[in-house]
Enzyme design. Sequence first.
Site, mmCIF file in Angstrom:
data_model
loop_
_atom_site.group_PDB
_atom_site.id
_atom_site.type_symbol
_atom_site.label_atom_id
_atom_site.label_comp_id
_atom_site.label_asym_id
_atom_site.label_seq_id
_atom_site.Cartn_x
_atom_site.Cartn_y
_atom_site.Cartn_z
ATOM 1 N N GLU A 6 -19.445 -1.517 25.714
ATOM 2 C CA GLU A 6 -19.640 -2.935 26.138
ATOM 3 C C GLU A 6 -18.428 -3.532 26.667
ATOM 4 O O GLU A 6 -18.416 -4.615 26.996
ATOM 5 C CB GLU A 6 -20.183 -3.797 24.982
ATOM 6 C CG GLU A 6 -19.520 -3.868 23.639
ATOM 7 C CD GLU A 6 -20.126 -4.536 22.670
ATOM 8 O OE1 GLU A 6 -20.857 -5.405 22.806
ATOM 9 O OE2 GLU A 6 -19.762 -4.262 21.410
ATOM 10 N N HIS B 172 -27.975 -21.092 23.489
ATOM 11 C CA HIS B 172 -28.131 -20.350 22.353
ATOM 12 C C HIS B 172 -29.579 -20.647 21.770
ATOM 13 O O HIS B 172 -29.974 -19.449 21.253
ATOM 14 C CB HIS B 172 -27.125 -21.046 21.150
ATOM 15 C CG HIS B 172 -27.239 -20.279 19.900
ATOM 16 N ND1 HIS B 172 -27.973 -21.074 18.855
ATOM 17 C CD2 HIS B 172 -26.564 -19.387 19.176
ATOM 18 C CE1 HIS B 172 -27.700 -20.125 17.713
ATOM 19 N NE2 HIS B 172 -26.963 -19.328 17.965
ATOM 20 N N ARG C 160 -28.265 -6.672 13.601
ATOM 21 C CA ARG C 160 -26.970 -7.187 13.528
ATOM 22 C C ARG C 160 -26.531 -7.498 12.176
ATOM 23 O O ARG C 160 -27.107 -8.568 11.483
ATOM 24 C CB ARG C 160 -26.724 -8.310 14.525
ATOM 25 C CG ARG C 160 -27.215 -8.165 15.878
ATOM 26 C CD ARG C 160 -27.567 -9.375 16.478
ATOM 27 N NE ARG C 160 -28.030 -9.235 17.950
ATOM 28 C CZ ARG C 160 -29.230 -9.368 18.283
ATOM 29 N NH1 ARG C 160 -30.136 -9.394 17.411
ATOM 30 N NH2 ARG C 160 -29.628 -9.450 19.587
ATOM 31 N N GLY D 194 -24.112 -2.118 25.196
ATOM 32 C CA GLY D 194 -24.266 -3.591 25.105
ATOM 33 C C GLY D 194 -24.147 -4.321 26.281
ATOM 34 O O GLY D 194 -22.894 -4.748 26.643
ATOM 35 N N THR D 195 -25.076 -4.441 26.950
ATOM 36 C CA THR D 195 -25.074 -4.978 28.319
ATOM 37 C C THR D 195 -24.879 -6.622 28.600
ATOM 38 O O THR D 195 -24.250 -7.039 29.406
ATOM 39 C CB THR D 195 -26.330 -4.595 29.366
ATOM 40 O OG1 THR D 195 -27.459 -5.086 28.369
ATOM 41 C CG2 THR D 195 -26.311 -3.073 29.434
ATOM 42 N N ASN D 196 -24.999 -7.096 27.376
ATOM 43 C CA ASN D 196 -24.687 -8.883 27.281
ATOM 44 C C ASN D 196 -22.978 -8.967 27.494
ATOM 45 O O ASN D 196 -22.454 -9.331 28.209
ATOM 46 C CB ASN D 196 -25.188 -9.334 26.086
ATOM 47 C CG ASN D 196 -26.750 -9.263 25.821
ATOM 48 O OD1 ASN D 196 -27.130 -9.449 26.883
ATOM 49 N ND2 ASN D 196 -27.128 -10.043 24.683
ATOM 50 N N CYS E 265 -28.867 -1.888 24.366
ATOM 51 C CA CYS E 265 -29.524 -3.128 23.421
ATOM 52 C C CYS E 265 -29.204 -4.322 24.004
ATOM 53 O O CYS E 265 -28.282 -4.357 24.983
ATOM 54 C CB CYS E 265 -28.901 -2.767 22.178
ATOM 55 S SG CYS E 265 -27.238 -2.854 21.831
ATOM 56 N N GLY F 257 -47.244 -25.190 53.430
ATOM 57 C CA GLY F 257 -46.217 -25.596 54.387
ATOM 58 C C GLY F 257 -46.495 -25.375 55.893
ATOM 59 O O GLY F 257 -46.075 -25.978 56.699
HETATM 60 MG MG MG Z 1 -21.507 -7.201 21.658
#
Ligand code: MG
Length: 891
Positions: free
Chosen positions: A755, A465, A571, A776-778, A841, A105
Amino acid sequence: MTKWVYSFGGGLNEGGADMRNLLGGKGANLAEMASIGLPVPPGFTITTEVCSAYYENGNSYPTDLAEQVAAALHRIEHAVGLTFGDSKAPLLVSVRSGARVSMPGMMDTVLNLGLNDETVEGLAKSSNDERFAWDSYRRFIQMYGSVVMGVPHHRFEDILEQAKHALGVTDDTAVKANDWREIVESYKEIVLKETGKPFPADPQEQLWGAISAVFGSWMNPRANTYRKLHDIPASWGTAVNVQAMVFGNMGNDCATGVCFTRDPSTGENIFYGEYLVNAQGEDVVAGIRTPQPMSAERATPDQSPMEKVLPNAYQELMRVREILEKHYRDMQDIEFTVQNNKLYMLQTRSGKRTAAAALKIAIDMAREGLITQEEAIGRVPPASLDQLLHPTLDPKAEKNLFARGLPASPGAAAGAIVFSAEEVEEYAAQGKDAILVRIETSPEDVHGMHAARGVLTTRGGMTSHAAVVARGMGRVCVAGAGSIHVDYKAQTMTVGSTTLKGGEWITLDGGTGAVYVGKVPTIPPTLSGDFSTLMGWADEVRRLRVRANAETPDDAETARRFGAEGIGLSRTEHMFFGPDRIGHVRQMIMADDPTTRKKAIDALLPFQRDDFASIFRIMSGLPVTIRLLDPPLHEFLPHGEAELEEVAKALGQSVDALRARRSALSEANPMLGHRGCRLGISYPEIYAMQVRAIIEAAILVSKETGEAIIPEIMIPLVGMKTELDVTRKVAENEIAAVFKEQNTTLDYLIGTMIELPRAAITADQIAQSADFFSFGTNDLTQTTLGLSRDDAGSFLPYYVDHGLLPKDPFVSIDREGVGALVRMGVEGGRRTKAKLKLGVCGEHGGDPDSIAFFESVGLDYVSCSPFRVPVARLAAAQAALAHKKKEAATS
Ligand code: MG
Ligand code: ADP
Ligand code: MG
């Protein structure tokens, strides 16, 4: 007085490589090369501060700039013994832009500046080469006319093409001096016609025109867009380099080229690049003539490698290559020109490379003693390892593109088009390769995704998903290929006029998002050699342990092969979807009395025990964390009427009763609904069965292998200590019962996910009842930000694009918010139990940036999907090294 101008070459180097912010990358390295004695044509750099001052002062320069430029130009004249604008032997210069980071650029380089009708005659005489002088002049008008004056490039090209046509020549080098004269006249006419202004003849006017064009280009739309996309602040500014010309277009002992000190695609220690005889500047990349290779070794018989054609300059370049690598201690990307057999260096920077090359170069350089092992660890971007862990498409293969989607999960896979998960399993059972093609996927498709070679969806993004699950499994995935129309009924997919039927083959490239018709051959990944060497070095320095999230034997095996040191998350519900189990699961959920429920649960026990036993066997000697049932029950419910009838029959209930139960179970907001430990509290018999299966399997495998298995039982979605107390009690009672029945005992841990914000805040209390925490950071991200991952697609990308959030918080942990809660959880937990085992996790466990954060808060381990284990090992090593460096700096 502010110093605005820094000289380089010709015996005075006022800058250096460490001044890249002030001088831009190009200028800083030109000065550096000159100062280590390499042949750099003399020049000067106008600093990035001038650029900032220029914009701050309403597009005008600092008053003393002109004076400093004049003095520096005078120095060049002195160094080369020529005078700018002199009609007998004129000095010519190039004007080159150069920001801190190389940036498309920005204004293109202008070469041969200082030529006009008078000086061109001087150049012709002093060089004794009229053709060269006029060739240089026409190049100058063409470049200056287009980049500074804005005349469309093709105007000049058209004139040149017509002229060549009339002369009956195809090659620029065949055009003679007199013909160039005429072409130059036509060029000047077109400039006048297009701009209404004559082409400037005054060299000073030319010089300042070009300098202003460089600074002007800093704010042009293309540069602005690029900066926005790459987080480059406008305040950085660009520098301008003015440099004495050397000429690669002065005859057959002249040349210009670009090369890498090692092969940037394989990393091989071989000089790699291209050059052209009797050419200037960008001719090599412009495709005007076919460039030739550097080394004879790499040349085919019909090519003319520089090593043979210009042996002296080539040997000199080999020497420079070694000096540069020793000095910069990295692979360099260089630009050079040869004038009458003499080599000149015009640019150096560290070269871009593929993941494979980065790996090989890092290992080789460490072995050659150029860099340390620790530096080698830092030289490979962890995320790039992804490219090395999956088979990739054979670059030489022919391809027929069908459609493009998002590169959701890397690797390459080919197989028959199959539109349902069930059918994919049938294919897999017969040992046939299938690609699962869905509009989008849901938890029910997970088994089919697992059985497939790859997954293609036409809807959904990088965190859909399909994308998340495929990445977790290491399956190739192309998501959101919106141009494809899928017709489940007709069993076809169509793009435009091309229709593919179920059973026909396609190939996915998860690294680029491309979908090809038919089977494209792939090449396998290599996990040995350099890869395992680097992993070994990384393992020596990292502190964080790396575990994997895995539940199937397949995944556990992959995890172990990639060096996982245990399982951080298994799980259990993923096991519920198996065709031989889901019936029992449904009966368990739909049962309306405890006895019937108990029957269904008991039927599930042997399945779960087998599942756990096979994981314990594979992970023998390593810790395995098993999470008890987490998702809301309706995820397992029968969908169609046929399924409903099947369950009704098994339970001896009416379909209507079941339908009523199904609607009773549906929730407005399942993410915040009846799930996690809340299920274990409502249906303790479910958790009891799972705990029994875990303990029985552990006893079984311990006996089998003679190795102690220490299962870690994990309770999900705990928000309060009381919830953990209740579920813990259920587990302990069941464990005591098993011990009594089998007349044996076993060590075990019972811990919890952290979590929910409340869990992080009250971590000190929860720790009283927990043997370990796993963040459980999700879910913690969803609950902290109050947004659901499944619904965030409609606004989150905007947030990231517009800087409302620095990054997608599901990909890289939001340090200020979610991270603060993790820190709080760590501190609270350790206040109660100094040695509490802490891990994480979820997707963040495999993200290098997040891993650096987890290192800094002192977690014990991260757990990620099996295919990210090597990424995490390397990232953990880099984080440990960075941490060590920071400690050393502050102590
Ligand atoms: Mg969970
Ligand atoms: P870019 O940033 O696009 O690479 P450069 O400023 O490096 O642009 O210039 C492109 C090419 O122009 C260089 O690789 C070199 O071949 C040529 N060039 C630039 N300055 C000079 C010079 N002073 N003498 C000879 N060639 C030059
Ligand atoms: Mg360049």
